[in-house]
Design an enzyme around this catalytic site. Structure first.
Site, PDB file in Angstrom:
ATOM      1  N   ALA A 114      -4.478  16.601  -6.362  1.00  0.00           N
ATOM      2  CA  ALA A 114      -3.913  16.857  -7.688  1.00  0.00           C
ATOM      3  C   ALA A 114      -2.487  16.339  -7.798  1.00  0.00           C
ATOM      4  CB  ALA A 114      -3.978  18.345  -8.015  1.00  0.00           C
ATOM      5  N   GLY A 119      -1.368   7.068   3.144  1.00  0.00           N
ATOM      6  CA  GLY A 119      -0.969   5.770   2.630  1.00  0.00           C
ATOM      7  C   GLY A 119      -0.118   5.861   1.382  1.00  0.00           C
ATOM      8  N   GLY A 134       2.575   7.650   0.936  1.00  0.00           N
ATOM      9  CA  GLY A 134       4.010   7.655   1.217  1.00  0.00           C
ATOM     10  C   GLY A 134       4.677   9.008   1.289  1.00  0.00           C
ATOM     11  N   GLY A 170       0.434  10.064  -8.486  1.00  0.00           N
ATOM     12  CA  GLY A 170      -0.551   9.262  -7.755  1.00  0.00           C
ATOM     13  C   GLY A 170      -1.885   9.060  -8.442  1.00  0.00           C
ATOM     14  N   GLU A 171      -2.387  10.073  -9.113  1.00  0.00           N
ATOM     15  CA  GLU A 171      -3.699   9.944  -9.752  1.00  0.00           C
ATOM     16  C   GLU A 171      -3.561   9.480 -11.192  1.00  0.00           C
ATOM     17  OE1 GLU A 171      -6.392  13.419  -8.147  1.00  0.00           O
ATOM     18  OE2 GLU A 171      -4.324  14.077  -8.430  1.00  0.00           O
TER      19      GLU A 171
END
Lengths: 289, 930
Positions: free
Chosen positions: B689, B649, B651, B883-884
């Site tokens: 990560a 999800g 991308g 992302g994180e």
């Protein structure tokens, strides 16, 4: 039809609780009787004295109904509090009352509006105060295998009456309340004294609850801040909420009860006074014209 | 009792013989094959993914007995488009990046359609209210609101400004439409639960009802006799290792008799049947006898020496300490030393798609496992070890996946499904109920963090003594590595004179805790950034200035003892936060001064506060410093790219094809991406990560550049010209100076084959030369930084907090796809909001979605995203991991905002109304005492 099935058939309206209940083996009906197709049950009717809400009317229908906010200001935010919009489009006010949960937003507001329900069964048809149908958590006097509530009615707005709604929850929507509260106050049009008050709350008892001594404390006197606060504290004394680790402790619930009651009462009193002022103005205009 | 039922479905009359009390959802999906309507919860109406329209009204199809639709009109996502012509909402969802994992998308689209049909010009609040019953975990709702506004404007015929949206063809740094979004807005995307195979068996899991027990006996005979039951699998049936390989030390796949189960939900046996009904009938007949053992959920208790042992070698799992400088002297000579203790809650990812696995034997007889996962090659190895097979005889494929956030890194369901197929030689499907997902899937580690932080007279940080206890729950699930990540957060992006930080992960009888967005960093970052706010408040220093004064600079020694090995500009991030911080603070001051005036609802007891938090985040992790991708010229002249960067999800499919197209100099439709299938793609390392774009992207670029060189060189030979003048135009290699000289890619493929050259080439990204022998720290020192500013309103009488605005500033290096980067950040902000205010998994009590409160659209603040682009040295086109990182500062910024609003400190999250009110009362009592 219910008689035909002799207890094996069950009335459903919105049906939002029916599948989870069957899944939890709460009951296993052989037949579900959907009443939402009956045209007369889908209306909200305004008569001279009452507003009559059919058993198939959903919370979304209530929210879309013109003039309801003016008639009972507490009902609109209460309807908006039930589940989430996708559920409000299915769930009916009647169903919420019959499910009879101590925190049910629809049941609490019905109590405050002093609503009555029209019960139809083999014996006949009768109106009964909504308060009389709640018996325990998830239990009410209506037997959906042989009885049916066809309508809910509550008195139309009149000068001196105001209602209000307050709710606290872990999240703004899609969650049961920590505490909810609906109130109605009736002011004496002449002196402005409190003629009557209703304070309904949940979940603070095994069933939707009215704070009777708080109501009594308000009656008869002028609605001062001290009176309101005293009533709010009385409501706290009467309430017996439970701790629930997923929502809040008893202590927290007890500490916000007076806050919600006070805020709701103040709001309802403002509305009640406004309604008197508006009526006076109307009267003035009528005389002048 | 079945009966005939007729209704209109997507404009066509249907007539079915069906039991009218079955949920409409099941009838749509299972009987009519319309799998666009999604199942996200256990038929409780808690998620909204199953929303359909009945006579134009959005309803939960999971709560609707199908009998209720007799004679009515039902619209599902499949009926939204007019043939191939998309509904304006579908088009807008594509363009604004409102589709990430896509699992909530059908329900969102239909809810939005119902709204626009009755209100063509809704306000933002009306949109949020309409969406408030549909959960989304990826987008943070903001891009969905943008999509609805865009579609509404188009339907009304207003002129629209689409400057901010994506296009199908756009290069690096432009908004690029997701390659898989079209299938997701039309309901055509096939998630695992949407696939039914011939002869497919269904799997149920028998789980421990106890938090801690010894399994004494397991009797499956009665259950095995149930009609339709094919097999019941216990630990004795496993051909190979009874474990989860390198993922989790001493966690059995199925508890052996005489072994312990350490959490409720620990798996004991698999019930395999021809139908789910058979499985459900048989499951209660499996008789498991347990000896119940003492249990605890409290890590502080479990870490004590006399604690009842949970782990085989004691309750301490992992430990990491960083010590440098003279901490004692440093603290002793400080002007002030601040002691704080912070606690965080256990959290559940709540991806909208539950753990879902399909397994079968492929045409080559391989045990093939299809499931959302972060490292298909690792899962392949783990499954092979349990099945005692060569890894080549196991294949793992990652299908479209409805969100993970780290939760689907658990290989347990993949191995279990593989076992079923291996033993039965049948296809099988294993799908957790939401309840199982809550009981048994990995969670976020709850922390206790203790700080002693010294500050000099000049306001400079001196010593940092930190102690972190991470509750890793019942099993390892890589909680062994959590301490290292905890120290990243407890050290922060600041300069210290001396550091002594110790973190430990401890076994308890919580559900096992594993990967969750930010892996161990958000909890200690929350503790540090809130402590810094306490310091700023106590010293009466501006929180932004305090951070700037102490910010780590590039090249300087970090808290971890080594410098950052990438471009790093935390100061620039903080400076970028300054205007928004001041603006939001001024608004809050004005609001607080004015309160009481607008006292319509007697709500004058609302106060506004503004919080700031910064962060750094280590992306890329240790492990494979060298990753691989392949590129190939297909015989028909298009390009194929092979890599293993699972897209659940976030991308990666889109980013990888963008990078490949850019490197090859061709349009994206010439590039076919084959992603995450162990039979076809090379091992590109773990997708955790936040490393996909940086690591795998680099390898993809390398492979494509290598392939391009080969293609151009071959064309040069074929055309007899210099390679420098050649480029690819559409499907031909063309000479820039003489347009008559050209050759088709197809001919080049033929020529390469004729010459015996492989059509497929490798691309390698290897970071090891960056850290020559001896210099390499234990973990790759690549870091990004960011800062969030949150404006919060608190009701001082009830303790309810609401976030009004968040400004999120992130150094992304270079945004490959800015629309997606923004979408990631908005989703991160809202997930951080959940951690701050609403989300708490209480072991032993929380069992499902009705007990756990991820933010709804109603909770959405206005989010402003500011991208800072300090290009990376080694990432593709300067990109870094994001992302994180984007959820890390959200939680402390919000909590600092709440604390500033109430004038008291909260040291435990989530900040429920109850905790906020307790903090207010404690302050009030404190003042009374004085």
């Amino acid at each position: 039809m219910l008689q035909q099935w002799r207890g094996a058939a069950r009335v459903i309206a919105g049906g939002t609780d029916v599948l989870p209940d069957i899944r939890r083996h709460k009951w296993q009906p052989e037949c579900l009787v959907d009443i939402t197709g009956i045209p007369e049950l889908g209306d909200v009717r305004f008569s001279a004295e009452w507003i009559e809400v059919g058993a198939a009317v959903t919370f979304a229908d209530l929210l879309a109904c013109d003039g309801l906010e003016r008639e009972a200001a507490a009902l609109v935010p209460a309807a908006r509090s039930v589940g989430a919009p996708g559920i409000q489009h299915q769930a009916t006010w009647m169903g919420n009352i019959v499910q009879s949960m101590p925190a049910a937003d629809g049941a609490i507001v019905a109590l405050a509006l002093e609503a009555e329900v029209c019960i139809v069964d083999a014996v006949g048809t009768r109106w009964q105060p909504v308060e009389t149908v709640f018996t325990g958590p998830g239990v009410c006097t209506i037997d959906p295998t042989s009885q049916l509530i066809t309508h809910i009615r509550f008195p139309r707005a009149r000068p001196g009456v105001g209602t209000a709604w307050r709710r606290v929850a872990r999240r703004a929507t899609l969650v049961l309340p920590i505490v909810n509260c609906a109130v109605k106050v009736v002011l004496n049009p002449d002196e402005g004294d409190v003629a009557a008050a209703v304070i309904a709350m949940g979940p603070v008892a095994p069933r939707p609850f009215r704070a009777r001594s708080a109501e009594a404390a308000l009656r008869g006197g002028p609605p001062t801040q001290e009176m309101i606060e005293a009533a709010a504290w009385l409501a706290q004394e009467e309430a017996d909420p439970r701790s629930n680790p997923l929502r809040a402790s008893r202590t927290y619930r007890l500490s916000v009860i007076p806050v919600l009651v006070e805020e709701a009462l103040t709001l309802a009193l403002d509305r009640a006074r406004d309604s008197l002022v508006v009526t006076c103005r109307r009267a003035d205009t009528a005389e002048g014209g | 009792v079945s009966g005939y039922l007729a209704f209109s479905l997507n404009g066509t009359e249907v007539r079915l013989c069906v039991d009218p009390s079955r949920p409409l959802l099941d009838v749509l999906r299972d009987d009519l094959g319309l799998t666009g309507t999604k199942r996200g919860c256990d038929y409780e109406g808690e998620c909204g993914a199953c929303t359909v329209l009945i006579d134009g009204r959005p309803v939960r199809s999971c709560l609707t007995p199908v009998g209720k639709v007799a004679g009515r009109r039902v619209l599902t996502v499949e009926g939204l488009a007019d043939g191939e012509c998309l509904h304006p909402l579908q088009q807008a969802f594509l363009e604004t990046g409102a589709v990430q994992c896509g699992f909530c998308t059908p329900g969102m689209l239909l809810t939005a359609k119902a709204l626009l049909d009755r209100n063509p010009d809704p306000t933002r609040d009306e949109m949020l209210e309409a969406l408030s019953g549909n959960l989304c975990r990826c987008t943070g709702y903001e891009s969905i609101v943008r999509a609805i506004s865009l579609a509404a404007a188009r339907i009304r015929g207003d002129a629209v400004d689409v400057a901010d949206s994506v296009s199908p063809e756009s290069s690096i740094g432009g908004g690029t439409m997701r390659s898989d979004a079209l299938a997701k807005v039309t309901g055509r995307a096939r998630f695992v639960e949407d696939v039914v195979l011939e002869g497919m068996l269904h799997v149920g899991v028998i789980r421990s009802p106890h938090h801690h027990a010894r399994l004494l006996q397991l009797d499956v005979t009665a259950a095995a006799r149930v009609a339709g039951i094919v097999r019941i699998i216990t630990s004795r049936d496993l051909p190979g290792d009874n474990g989860l390989g390198g993922y989790s030390r001493d966690e059995p796949l199925l508890a052996p008799c005489d072994g312990t189960v350490r959490m409720r939900g620990a798996p004991v046996a698999l019930v395999v049947g021809e139908t789910l009904e058979a499985v459900r009938t048989a499951a209660p007949l499996v008789r498991a006898e347990y000896e119940v053992l003492p249990h605890t959920f409290d890590a502080e208790e479990a870490v004590r020496e006399d604690a009842y042992p949970i782990g085989a070698g004691g309750n301490l799992l992992g430990s990491e300490r960083v010590q440098w400088g003279d901490i004692t002297a440093s603290l002793a000579t400080s002007e002030r030393v601040f002691h704080t203790t912070y606690r965080t809650a256990c959290m559940e990812h709540t991806a909208l798609e539950r753990e879902s696995v399909l397994s079968y034997l492929d045409d080559d007889g391989r045990v093939t496992i299809v499931a959302g996962n972060h490292e298909p090659h690792w899962a392949q190895d783990y499954a092979a070890a349990t099945l005692a097979l060569d890894p080549a005889d196991v294949r793992v494929i990652v299908p479209p996946t409805g969100g993970s956030f780290g939760g689907k890194q658990d290989p347990w369901p993949l191995i279990a499904a593989g076992v079923v197929t291996y033993l039965t030689r049948h296809p099988a499907r294993l799908i957790y109920t939401r309840n199982e997902s809550f009981d048994a899937s990995p969670k976020r580690h709850p922390y206790r963090v203790d700080f002693e932080i010294g500050v000099s007279r000049e306001g400079l940080f001196t010593g940092n003594r930190a102690r972190v206890i991470a509750n890793t729950g019942a099993y390892d699930a890589q909680g062994f590595y959590i301490p290292s990540y905890a120290l990243v957060g407890s050290g922060g992006a600041y300069r210290w004179q001396a550091v002594d930080m110790l973190a430990q992960s401890v076994y308890t009888n919580n559900p096992k805790c594993g990967q969750f967005r930010g892996f161990g960093t958000p909890q200690s970052t929350f503790a540090l950034e809130c402590t810094l706010d306490e310091i700023a408040e106590t010293l009466d220093v501006d929180p932004l200035e305090l951070r700037l004064r102490n910010a780590l600079r590039e090249g300087k020694r970090s808290a971890l003892g080594y410098p950052v090995a990438e471009s790093f500009d935390y100061c620039r991030v903080l400076e970028a936060a300054r205007p928004a911080y001041r603006r939001l603070q001024e608004e809050a001051e004005a609001f607080n001064a004015r309160r009481g005036e607008r006292d319509v609802l007697m709500r004058g007891r609302h106060r506004m506060g503004v919080g700031l938090a910064g962060m750094w985040y280590r992306f890329g992790k240790s492990g494979a410093l060298r990753v691989e991708a392949h590129a190939e010229l297909a015989s028909d002249g298009h390009f194929r790219v092979f890599c293993s960067a699972p897209d659940y999800g976030q991308g990666t499919n889109t980013v990888m094809s963008q990078l490949a197209a850019e490197a090859l100099g061709v349009s994206r439709d010439l590039v076919e991406l084959i992603n995450a299938d162990t039979a076809l793609t090379p091992d590109s390392g773990i997708q955790g990560a936040s490393r996909s774009t940086y690591w795998v992207g680099n390898a993809v670029c390398g492979a494509c550049r290598n392939l391009l060189l080969r293609v151009i060189a071959t064309a040069a030979e074929m055309l007899d010209c210099s390679p420098e003048v050649l480029c690819i135009v559409e499907q031909r290699v063309v000479c820039r100076t003489d347009a008559s000289l050209s050759v088709s890619l197809e001919s080049i493929a033929r020529e390469l084959t004729a010459m015996g050259h492989p059509l497929r080439v490798q691309g390698i990204f290897d970071a090891s030369p960056l850290f020559p022998g001896g210099e390499r720290p234990e973990y790759v020192p690549f870091f990004v930084s960011g800062a969030h500013v949150a404006q919060v309103i608190v009701d001082l009488r009830t303790g309810e907090a609401r976030v009004r605005r968040v400004v999120a500033i992130h150094d992304v290096g270079r945004a490959i796809n800015p629309v997606d980067a923004r979408g990631q950040i908005e989703g991160g902000v809202v997930m951080g909001l959940g951690a701050a205010l609403t989300e708490e998994y209480i072991p032993g009590i929380t069992r499902g979605l009705s007990d756990y409160y991820p933010p709804t659209a109603y909770d959405l603040p206005e989010i402003e995203v500011i991208l800072v682009e300090a290009p990376s040295r080694h990432g593709p086109h300067g990109a870094k991991g994001l992302g994180e990182a984007c959820m890390v500062p959200s939680t402390p910024a919000i909590i600092n905002g709440v604390c500033r609003a109430i004038g008291a400190r909260l040291r435990e999250i989530p900040a429920t109304p109850e905790r906020v009110l307790a903090a207010i009362d404690a302050r009030w009592e404190g003042e009374q005492a004085v």
